[in-house]
Scaffold this active site. Structure first.
Site, PDB file in Angstrom:
ATOM      1  N   THR A 166      45.225   1.158  44.215  1.00 13.60           N
ATOM      2  CA  THR A 166      44.136   0.929  45.171  1.00 13.60           C
ATOM      3  C   THR A 166      43.501  -0.436  44.967  1.00 13.60           C
ATOM      4  OG1 THR A 166      43.701   3.263  45.414  1.00 13.60           O
ATOM      5  CG2 THR A 166      41.854   1.821  45.868  1.00 13.60           C
ATOM      6  N   THR A 223      44.779   4.390  39.897  1.00 12.22           N
ATOM      7  CA  THR A 223      44.054   5.290  38.994  1.00 12.22           C
ATOM      8  C   THR A 223      44.777   6.627  38.795  1.00 12.22           C
ATOM      9  OG1 THR A 223      42.758   6.173  40.834  1.00 12.22           O
ATOM     10  CG2 THR A 223      41.780   4.352  39.590  1.00 12.22           C
ATOM     11  N   ASP A 224      45.626   7.018  39.771  1.00  8.27           N
ATOM     12  CA  ASP A 224      46.173   8.381  39.756  1.00  8.27           C
ATOM     13  C   ASP A 224      46.992   8.710  38.501  1.00  8.27           C
ATOM     14  OD1 ASP A 224      44.935   8.945  42.130  1.00  8.27           O
ATOM     15  OD2 ASP A 224      46.730   8.757  43.371  1.00  8.27           O
ATOM     16  N   SER A 255      50.284   4.425  42.564  1.00 12.60           N
ATOM     17  CA  SER A 255      50.686   5.004  41.270  1.00 12.60           C
ATOM     18  C   SER A 255      50.980   6.499  41.336  1.00 12.60           C
ATOM     19  CB  SER A 255      49.657   4.698  40.186  1.00 12.60           C
ATOM     20  OG  SER A 255      48.593   5.608  40.200  1.00 12.60           O
TER      21      SER A 255
HETATM   22  N1  ASP Z   1      46.689   6.479  44.905  1.00  6.83           N
HETATM   23  C1  ASP Z   1      46.075   5.346  44.231  1.00  6.83           C
HETATM   24  C2  ASP Z   1      46.958   4.979  43.067  1.00  6.83           C
HETATM   25  O1  ASP Z   1      46.912   5.614  42.066  1.00  6.83           O
HETATM   26  C3  ASP Z   1      44.711   5.698  43.787  1.00  6.83           C
HETATM   27  C4  ASP Z   1      43.969   4.602  43.063  1.00  6.83           C
HETATM   28  O2  ASP Z   1      44.503   3.602  42.633  1.00  6.83           O
HETATM   29  O3  ASP Z   1      42.745   4.797  42.889  1.00  6.83           O
HETATM   30  O4  ASP Z   1      47.706   4.037  43.145  1.00  6.83           O
END
Ligand code: ASP
Length: 315
Positions: A14, A94-95, A61
């Site tokens: 993200t 973050t995932d 991610s």
């Molecule tokens: N779906 C995103 C990822 O993990 C979520 C994020 O980065 O907050 O790439």
């Protein structure tokens, strides 16, 4: 190269996301903006010494793969071995950040800092959180004595073994559980509360074989199951029939298992499948007892126990 180089490796997430509307913090596409462009939004970074960048991957991610891990581990190892590199920062979604962080720490146990950072809002947001997180991550990578794989988000520094995404939306979505954070970044300074992840001499060089195996198709299949009301053994039997090599079960509470699921797991274990018992609770750890027939995860969360088991099977 300058003796105090920081290398920033981009992998997507993200933090590199784009939305059509600046006030849309969830309807965006992750992994769109290159790492160079992310840096351009933070002019003060250039004043803080030499920063090199490399785009290692560009993924959301949630889609993290062994192929990306293999490439990332190879590039991290490469830069760690350069005497003029002080530390590495990795931009990541973050995932699955906690899985990548644990993977790199378990594999490399580096004596230099490897700092993962991220964002909860896309780069195009009205008030993006990525630029400050990146600035804070570089401050940690530059901190004298910093070592090991850590995550920096919302001004909090988490160790790789403890970090866990615990909130779906807030800008500070990570927790270090019972361990608590390593420290806080405040105006570019680290206020350290506890020690860094442990370094192990020679691990970076020794990891080359494992990295090569991860890049091949021969990665052992390890699945995560969960105990719950009405859990049975059918899923274990189905996975066994497919040739699964390892099973991590997220047990209830102190790693407890429905008797039907436990019976199936014990059969699988007797047949040579590696079985590990973690807990689906987000805090605490499975406390072992002499009566345990299935080994516990030694405090690791289910997803980290899975990474550990894959690395053990590869070794
Ligand atoms: N779906 C995103 C990822 O993990 C979520 C994020 O980065 O907050 O790439």
């Amino acid at each position: 190269m300058h003796p105090q180089n920081i290398v920033i490796l981009g992998t997507g997430g993200t933090i590199a996301g784009r939305a059509a509307n600046v006030s849309d913090n969830i309807g965006y596409t992750a992994a769109q903006v290159g790492v160079e462009e992310l840096l351009a939004a933070i002019p003060t970074l250039a004043q803080a010494g030499t920063v090199l960048t490399e785009q290692v991957a560009q993924v959301d991610s949630k889609d993290m793969s062994f192929a990306v891990w293999a490439k990332l581990a190879a590039r991290v190892s490469h830069y760690l071995a350069q005497p003029d590199v002080q530390g590495i920062v990795i931009t990541h979604g973050t995932d699955t950040l906690e899985e990548t962080a644990f993977f790199l720490q378990a594999l490399l146990a580096p004596a230099k800092p490897v700092v993962l950072t991220c964002a909860m809002r896309p780069a195009t947001a009205l008030a993006p959180d990525g630029p400050q997180n990146l600035l804070d991550a570089v401050a940690v990578a530059r901190h004298a004595g910093a070592q090991g794989v850590v995550a920096v988000c919302a001004g909090v520094v988490h160790g790789a073994a403890d970090v866990q995404k615990a909130h779906t939306y807030r800008l500070d979505p990570f927790t270090s559980g019972d361990a608590g954070p390593i420290g806080y970044v405040e105006e570019g300074r680290l206020r350290q509360l506890r020690s860094w992840p442990q370094a192990q001499a020679g691990r970076v060089q020794a990891a080359a074989g494992t990295i090569a195996s991860l890049a091949s198709t021969a990665v052992p299949r390890v699945e995560v199951l969960m105990n719950h009301a009405g859990a049975g053994g059918a899923i274990v039997q189905a996975l066994q029939a497919q040739g699964v090599q390892g099973l991590v079960v997220a047990g209830t509470g102190n790693g407890s298992l429905h008797h039907e699921l436990e019976a199936a797991l014990l059969k699988a274990q007797a047949a040579g499948i590696k079985v590990v018992r973690a807990s689906r609770c987000t805090a605490g750890r499975v406390l072992p007892t002499p009566a345990d027939a299935i080994p516990d995860s030694d405090g690791l969360s289910p997803v980290k126990a899975r990474v550990q088991l894959i690395l053990q099977l590869l070794a």
